[in-house]
Design an enzyme around this catalytic site. Sequence first.
Site, PDB file in Angstrom:
ATOM      1  N   ASN A   7      -8.334   1.415   9.824  1.00 54.58           N
ATOM      2  CA  ASN A   7      -7.344   1.604   8.757  1.00 54.58           C
ATOM      3  C   ASN A   7      -7.443   0.383   7.841  1.00 54.58           C
ATOM      4  O   ASN A   7      -6.931  -0.694   8.171  1.00 54.58           O
ATOM      5  CB  ASN A   7      -5.955   1.720   9.407  1.00 54.58           C
ATOM      6  CG  ASN A   7      -4.861   1.911   8.375  1.00 54.58           C
ATOM      7  OD1 ASN A   7      -5.116   1.883   7.160  1.00 54.58           O
ATOM      8  ND2 ASN A   7      -3.640   2.092   8.844  1.00 54.58           N
ATOM      9  N   ARG A  91      -8.970   6.125   8.288  1.00 60.57           N
ATOM     10  CA  ARG A  91      -7.786   6.631   7.613  1.00 60.57           C
ATOM     11  C   ARG A  91      -8.045   6.510   6.117  1.00 60.57           C
ATOM     12  O   ARG A  91      -8.335   5.414   5.620  1.00 60.57           O
ATOM     13  CB  ARG A  91      -6.570   5.786   7.983  1.00 60.57           C
ATOM     14  CG  ARG A  91      -5.348   6.254   7.242  1.00 60.57           C
ATOM     15  CD  ARG A  91      -4.245   5.233   7.246  1.00 60.57           C
ATOM     16  NE  ARG A  91      -3.128   5.739   6.463  1.00 60.57           N
ATOM     17  CZ  ARG A  91      -2.208   4.979   5.935  1.00 60.57           C
ATOM     18  NH1 ARG A  91      -2.252   3.662   6.087  1.00 60.57           N
ATOM     19  NH2 ARG A  91      -1.216   5.504   5.242  1.00 60.57           N
ATOM     20  N   HIS A 180       1.527  10.180   4.778  1.00 60.86           N
ATOM     21  CA  HIS A 180       1.883  10.083   6.213  1.00 60.86           C
ATOM     22  C   HIS A 180       1.572  11.382   6.966  1.00 60.86           C
ATOM     23  O   HIS A 180       2.207  11.687   7.987  1.00 60.86           O
ATOM     24  CB  HIS A 180       3.394   9.797   6.411  1.00 60.86           C
ATOM     25  CG  HIS A 180       3.863   8.479   5.890  1.00 60.86           C
ATOM     26  ND1 HIS A 180       5.053   8.333   5.206  1.00 60.86           N
ATOM     27  CD2 HIS A 180       3.312   7.251   5.932  1.00 60.86           C
ATOM     28  CE1 HIS A 180       5.225   7.069   4.873  1.00 60.86           C
ATOM     29  NE2 HIS A 180       4.171   6.393   5.301  1.00 60.86           N
ATOM     30  N   ARG A 241      10.565   0.223  -2.163  1.00 57.75           N
ATOM     31  CA  ARG A 241      10.355   1.275  -3.177  1.00 57.75           C
ATOM     32  C   ARG A 241      11.639   2.056  -3.414  1.00 57.75           C
ATOM     33  O   ARG A 241      12.399   2.313  -2.475  1.00 57.75           O
ATOM     34  CB  ARG A 241       9.270   2.258  -2.724  1.00 57.75           C
ATOM     35  CG  ARG A 241       7.917   1.639  -2.556  1.00 57.75           C
ATOM     36  CD  ARG A 241       6.878   2.740  -2.273  1.00 57.75           C
ATOM     37  NE  ARG A 241       5.709   2.170  -1.649  1.00 57.75           N
ATOM     38  CZ  ARG A 241       5.104   2.684  -0.576  1.00 57.75           C
ATOM     39  NH1 ARG A 241       5.543   3.798  -0.022  1.00 57.75           N
ATOM     40  NH2 ARG A 241       4.052   2.087  -0.066  1.00 57.75           N
TER      41      ARG A 241
END
Length: 411
Positions: A7, A91, A180, A241
Amino acid sequence: MKILVLNCGSSSVKYQFMDIEKTYVLAKGMVSRIGMSGAMHAYKPHDRPEVTTTGEILDHIMAVEHVITMLLSPNHGVIKDKSEIDAVGHRVVHGGEAFPDSVLIDNDVMQVLRDCIELAPLHNPHNIRGITACFQLLPGIPQVAVFDTAFHLKMPPYAYIYGIPYVLYKRYGIRRYGFHGTSHFYVSRRAAKMMNRPIEELNIITCHLGNGASMSAVKGGISIDTSMGFTPLEGLLMGTRSGDLDPAIILHVMAREELSLNEANTMLNKHSGLQGISGISGDMRDIIKEADKGNTNSQLALDVYCYRIRKYIGSYAAVLGGLDALVFTAGIGENSPLVRKKCCENLDFLGIRVDDEKNNQAKGPQTDEIQTDDSKTKVFRVPTNEELVIALDTKRVVEEGMERKKMVKGV
Ligand code: ADP
């Protein structure tokens, strides 16, 4: 089959090296501060203590080289030769509309991944660097891309089209993608398994609450809606965020504060969310601690956070046409009984009742049921395992590729 799961972020490479038949992690670790001073590699073989090394790690190629060196190390390693790595699973954050499934990476795939950079400029370039590094360092070893977006690609058009001129979708691919995906996929399957029922007959809402946070409405095993959108900015309130907001606010603030595009982007992604409302931190542990001490803005941040999740639970129960299970996962979802409890308040009408004792005791690597005995809807706490999904998908794609080759030869 031994699979290296990678990842790659902007300055880090997280990895797990797994024996997939045994679903066993042979070694895992993280290279951090790539390209910065104080670069570090923390490596943990399954049967020995963690080893931390520091040194100059200038780019992703050097980072992956470090990982391979440790896997092969006579003292700390878990393999003797590179050829024991059967495949690498990456990923990849954004696959656009091109990849509804994981894919074996070749030159054509690399080109499409580069084309997707425009859709995920903050993530895809680093994923691509990791893939390039592996092509160089592990030539001939199959590499598979597993996308965060793939699980959501079966959403119906009325869930992914925005209310802006349709031509913008056609011209620039502006639509809801969602992220996700591997986590929502995994935890929805875990919930079905716990219920001992086929996923095809279940309505499940999954809440992935980490630094980034998103929810998904999973009907019959398929994601039919999700809260993140064209980018990971939409939806729930997150660490830093904003999540959902009136788009006119951005125009208004940019005009009043004379912000550039870059500054507006930074405000929405880095200075908003829990951090923005509390003015203290984007980390939920700090927010809970401060709220406990009576800090009103931290309490407000916590209230907004949980209220928005409740709002999404209600709307997703509506689009699913009923609810069998609600699932909490990721850093906050797995570790905060308070957040889970607040998110489930007043949801009796949906058959959701949380048992305080079970909720408070739920922790550790296993899946927990936290609803009361008379709750019609199951409520689960599931530790996510995105690496396992990536490794299993990598195995499947590599084996399918080998089957195809055999068939072609047979013909
Ligand atoms: P990432 O999205 O970076 O993978 P994680 O899934 O690790 O993030 O989640 C990070 C979040 O989980 C942080 O906000 C952190 O405060 C929160 N968290 C971790 N442990 C706890 C806890 N015990 N209580 C509340 N929040 C927690």
